[in-house]
Design an enzyme around this catalytic site. Structure first.
Site, PDB file in Angstrom:
ATOM      1  N   HIS A 240      65.207  75.084  62.688  1.00 44.73           N
ATOM      2  CA  HIS A 240      66.093  73.975  63.057  1.00 44.73           C
ATOM      3  C   HIS A 240      67.232  74.546  63.904  1.00 44.73           C
ATOM      4  O   HIS A 240      67.830  75.550  63.535  1.00 44.73           O
ATOM      5  CB  HIS A 240      66.645  73.344  61.773  1.00 44.73           C
ATOM      6  CG  HIS A 240      67.365  72.064  61.995  1.00 44.73           C
ATOM      7  ND1 HIS A 240      68.643  72.011  62.503  1.00 44.73           N
ATOM      8  CD2 HIS A 240      66.990  70.783  61.789  1.00 44.73           C
ATOM      9  CE1 HIS A 240      69.018  70.745  62.591  1.00 44.73           C
ATOM     10  NE2 HIS A 240      68.032  69.976  62.167  1.00 44.73           N
ATOM     11  N   CYS A 278      65.289  69.235  67.147  1.00 46.73           N
ATOM     12  CA  CYS A 278      66.291  68.280  66.671  1.00 46.73           C
ATOM     13  C   CYS A 278      67.143  67.885  67.876  1.00 46.73           C
ATOM     14  O   CYS A 278      68.071  68.609  68.258  1.00 46.73           O
ATOM     15  CB  CYS A 278      67.152  68.874  65.559  1.00 46.73           C
ATOM     16  SG  CYS A 278      68.410  67.690  65.020  1.00 46.73           S
ATOM     17  N   HIS A 305      63.075  65.887  65.222  1.00 50.09           N
ATOM     18  CA  HIS A 305      64.122  65.061  64.608  1.00 50.09           C
ATOM     19  C   HIS A 305      64.637  64.126  65.691  1.00 50.09           C
ATOM     20  O   HIS A 305      65.234  64.587  66.670  1.00 50.09           O
ATOM     21  CB  HIS A 305      65.280  65.924  64.100  1.00 50.09           C
ATOM     22  CG  HIS A 305      64.968  66.651  62.828  1.00 50.09           C
ATOM     23  ND1 HIS A 305      65.902  67.419  62.167  1.00 50.09           N
ATOM     24  CD2 HIS A 305      63.840  66.706  62.087  1.00 50.09           C
ATOM     25  CE1 HIS A 305      65.345  67.927  61.073  1.00 50.09           C
ATOM     26  NE2 HIS A 305      64.095  67.518  61.010  1.00 50.09           N
ATOM     27  N   ASP A 346      67.093  60.601  61.460  1.00 48.94           N
ATOM     28  CA  ASP A 346      68.155  60.844  60.477  1.00 48.94           C
ATOM     29  C   ASP A 346      69.500  60.513  61.075  1.00 48.94           C
ATOM     30  O   ASP A 346      69.594  60.048  62.218  1.00 48.94           O
ATOM     31  CB  ASP A 346      68.123  62.266  59.898  1.00 48.94           C
ATOM     32  CG  ASP A 346      68.420  63.364  60.905  1.00 48.94           C
ATOM     33  OD1 ASP A 346      68.551  63.064  62.102  1.00 48.94           O
ATOM     34  OD2 ASP A 346      68.520  64.529  60.487  1.00 48.94           O
ATOM     35  N   HIS A 347      70.545  60.707  60.263  1.00 51.33           N
ATOM     36  CA  HIS A 347      71.923  60.485  60.689  1.00 51.33           C
ATOM     37  C   HIS A 347      72.128  59.111  61.312  1.00 51.33           C
ATOM     38  O   HIS A 347      72.883  58.952  62.269  1.00 51.33           O
ATOM     39  CB  HIS A 347      72.357  61.589  61.652  1.00 51.33           C
ATOM     40  CG  HIS A 347      72.336  62.952  61.015  1.00 51.33           C
ATOM     41  ND1 HIS A 347      72.920  64.042  61.573  1.00 51.33           N
ATOM     42  CD2 HIS A 347      71.805  63.390  59.846  1.00 51.33           C
ATOM     43  CE1 HIS A 347      72.742  65.095  60.794  1.00 51.33           C
ATOM     44  NE2 HIS A 347      72.060  64.713  59.728  1.00 51.33           N
ATOM     45  N   TYR A 363      71.738  60.015  55.351  1.00 55.08           N
ATOM     46  CA  TYR A 363      70.394  59.594  54.929  1.00 55.08           C
ATOM     47  C   TYR A 363      70.395  58.220  54.266  1.00 55.08           C
ATOM     48  O   TYR A 363      69.894  58.034  53.163  1.00 55.08           O
ATOM     49  CB  TYR A 363      69.746  60.677  54.049  1.00 55.08           C
ATOM     50  CG  TYR A 363      69.489  61.923  54.854  1.00 55.08           C
ATOM     51  CD1 TYR A 363      68.300  62.071  55.577  1.00 55.08           C
ATOM     52  CD2 TYR A 363      70.456  62.914  54.988  1.00 55.08           C
ATOM     53  CE1 TYR A 363      68.083  63.183  56.374  1.00 55.08           C
ATOM     54  CE2 TYR A 363      70.250  64.030  55.790  1.00 55.08           C
ATOM     55  CZ  TYR A 363      69.051  64.158  56.473  1.00 55.08           C
ATOM     56  OH  TYR A 363      68.829  65.253  57.271  1.00 55.08           O
TER      57      TYR A 363
HETATM   58  C1  DNO Z   1      70.947  67.766  58.143  1.00 53.55           C
HETATM   59  C2  DNO Z   1      69.705  68.504  58.423  1.00 53.55           C
HETATM   60  C3  DNO Z   1      69.776  69.983  58.127  1.00 53.55           C
HETATM   61  C4  DNO Z   1      68.384  70.571  58.158  1.00 53.55           C
HETATM   62  C5  DNO Z   1      68.335  72.046  57.846  1.00 53.55           C
HETATM   63  C6  DNO Z   1      66.945  72.592  58.067  1.00 53.55           C
HETATM   64  O1  DNO Z   1      70.952  66.579  58.134  1.00 53.55           O
HETATM   65  O2  DNO Z   1      69.241  68.256  59.680  1.00 53.55           O
HETATM   66  O3  DNO Z   1      70.327  70.161  56.872  1.00 53.55           O
HETATM   67  O4  DNO Z   1      67.603  69.954  57.206  1.00 53.55           O
HETATM   68  O5  DNO Z   1      69.232  72.734  58.638  1.00 53.55           O
HETATM   69  O6  DNO Z   1      66.859  73.854  57.495  1.00 53.55           O
END
Ligand code: DNO
Length: 387
Positions: A240, A278, A305, A346-347, A363
Site C-alpha cells: 500500500h 490506492c 483502492h 473507502d474513506h 469505513y
Molecule cells: C486506511 C487503509 C490503510 C491500509 C494499510 C494497508 O484506511 O488504507 O490502513 O489498510 O496501510 O497495510
C-alpha cells in the site's frame, strides 16, 4: 474489476448478509484478533474463509498481513519474524487466499487530523490539515528539530493555532492522528493505550538513524526472503502506498511517488511483488499524477483502492467524490486492462446516520455503499462503451 469491501470480521456492525444485498462480490479482511507478528495458523485462516463462504461470498484479499516494525527497521529478531510471516503466507496459500496487501510505513499507518470535517450538504469527510499535523509534531510530540521540516507559512499557521488551542482540541488531535486511525488497522496504538503519546515517542526512537536508503534495503531484504513462498503458492503481494505520500515526523517513507514505485518493483523483479494502487493515497501528494501512474503500473497492480483526494494550495487535503474525473480515468485503466483485479472503495463520507454508528474512521456504511454504487456505475458504463 471484482467489487470487494473491507469488512472487519464477525464483530463488524456491517454484516456479510448486508454486503451481499449491495452487490459486493469479494471480501477484504484480516485476522484482526491475531497480534502483529504471530503466525496465522491454517486452522484460523480456514475458519475465516469458511465463515465468509457460508455467507455466499469469497475471501478475495488479505488487508493487511502486517509487517512488524522490527522487519522495517531491521531489528535483531527480524529473521525470526520473517520466518513467521512466511508461515502465515504459506497457510494463506494453502487455503487459496492469494492477494496480500501490506504496507512498509514506519510507525504510523495512515494519517488524518480530522475524522468528521463538515461538508456543506450535512455529510462529513476525513481531512488532513497540515498545520494541525505540524502542531501535533512540534507542540504535542515535541520532536527535536521538528520545526525544520515545515515551511514558514505552515509554521505561521501553527503559531495561530497554538494561541487558541484548548486541552480538548489537543486531545482530539492525539486521538485522531495516533489512536482512532491506528487501532483498527492493527497499527501500533490501540484504543486502550493509557499513554499513547509516550508509546508513540518510543516507537519513533526505533527509527533513529534509519534513513530512506536503509529502509529501502530492509524492504528489499523482506521481499527477497518471502518471494520463494509467494512463487510456490502463487501469492501476489501488494504494498500500500504511504498515506499521505510524504516524509512525516522525521520518519523515512519509501512508497510515495513514481520513482519509489519503480524502485521497489525493479529491486525485486517478480510479478508476485506488486502494488496496491490506492488512488487516494497517491493523489494526496500534489507531486503525483494518479492517472499517469495507473497507466504506468496497471500490470504490476494486484489490488485497487478506489478513492481520490483534493490537495489544496496550503497542502491540506480532503477526500473527493468517487465521481471525480481523475478517478473515472483510473477506473477506466483498470477495468479495461485488469478486469479481474479486486477493487474496494473507502474513506467515503459519513452520512444518513453513519455518524452515530461508531464505524471505524473512513469505513462508513451508507457513504461506502453510495461510493460503491458510483464506482459500479462507472465500471458498467465503461464496459458498455467497450462492447
Ligand atoms: C486506511 C487503509 C490503510 C491500509 C494499510 C494497508 O484506511 O488504507 O490502513 O489498510 O496501510 O497495510
Amino acid at each position: 474489476m471484482e467489487k470487494t469491501w473491507r469488512w472487519f470480521g464477525p464483530n463488524d456492525k456491517i454484516t456479510l448478509d448486508m454486503l451481499r444485498q449491495i452487490g459486493v462480490e469479494g471480501i477484504v479482511t484480516s485476522l484482526h484478533h491475531i497480534p502483529n507478528g504471530e503466525v496465522w495458523s491454517l486452522d484460523e485462516v480456514m475458519k475465516m474463509k469458511n465463515f465468509i463462504e457460508e455467507h455466499g461470498l469469497r475471501w478475495s484479499v488479505v488487508e493487511s498481513l502486517p509487517v512488524s516494525e522490527s522487519i522495517k527497521f531491521g531489528g535483531p529478531d527480524r529473521d525470526e519474524l520473517i520466518e513467521k510471516y512466511k508461515e502465515s503466507l504459506a497457510n494463506l496459500g494453502r487455503a487459496g487466499v492469494k492477494t496480500i496487501c501490506y504496507n512498509f510505513m514506519p510507525v504510523l499507518d495512515w494519517a488524518r487530523t480530522d475524522l468528521e470535517y463538515p461538508n456543506p450538504d450535512g455529510t462529513s469527510n476525513l481531512y488532513f490539515n497540515r498545520a494541525e499535523f505540524a502542531y501535533f509534531d512540534i507542540h504535542i510530540l515535541g520532536r527535536e528539530g521538528a520545526e525544520k521540516d515545515y515551511s514558514p507559512e505552515v509554521l505561521a499557521r501553527v503559531e495561530e493555532l497554538a494561541a487558541g488551542m484548548t486541552p480538548e482540541a489537543r486531545h482530539r488531535l492525539v486521538e485522531n492522528i495516533i489512536v482512532k486511525t491506528q487501532g483498527f488497522v492493527n497499527g501500533n496504538i490501540s484504543e486502550d493505550d493509557a499513554a499513547p503519546v509516550e508509546t508513540f515517542r518510543s516507537l519513533l526512537r526505533l527509527y533513529d538513524g534509519i534513513d530512506r536508503v536503509t529502509l529501502r534495503a530492509n524492504m528489499k531484504y523482506f521481499l527477497e526472503a518471502i518471494m520463494p513462498v509467494c512463487r510456490q503458492y502463487d501469492i501476489n503481494m501488494c504494498v500500500h502506498p504511504d498515506d499521505p505520500p510524504l516524509q512525516i515526523l522525521g520518519l523515512p517513507r519509501i512508497v510515495t511517488c513514481d520513482e519509489d514505485i519503480e524502485w521497489f518493483l525493479n529491486a525485486v523483479p517478480d510479478s508476485h511483488n506488486g502494488l496496491t494502487f490506492c488512488a487516494g493515497s497517491l493523489s494526496a501528494g500534489a507531486h503525483n499524477d494518479v492517472v499517469e501512474l495507473a497507466r504506468k503500473y496497471a500490470d504490476r497492480t494486484h489490488f485497487v483502492h478506489a478513492r481520490i483526494c483534493n490537495v489544496m494550495p496550503n497542502g491540506d487535503f480532503k477526500e473527493s467524490t468517487h465521481l471525480d474525473p481523475r478517478l473515472i480515468d483510473v477506473i477506466r485503466t483498470f477495468e479495461t486492462r485488469r478486469p479481474d483485479v479486486p477493487m474496494r472503495v473507502d474513506h467515503a463520507p459519513l452520512m444518513l446516520g453513519d455518524e452515530k454508528m461508531g464505524y471505524n474512521a473512513g469505513y462508513s456504511f451508507h457513504g461506502r455503499m453510495l461510493a460503491l454504487g458510483m464506482v459500479g456505475g462507472i465500471m458498467a458504463t465503461i464496459n458498455s462503451e467497450e462492447a
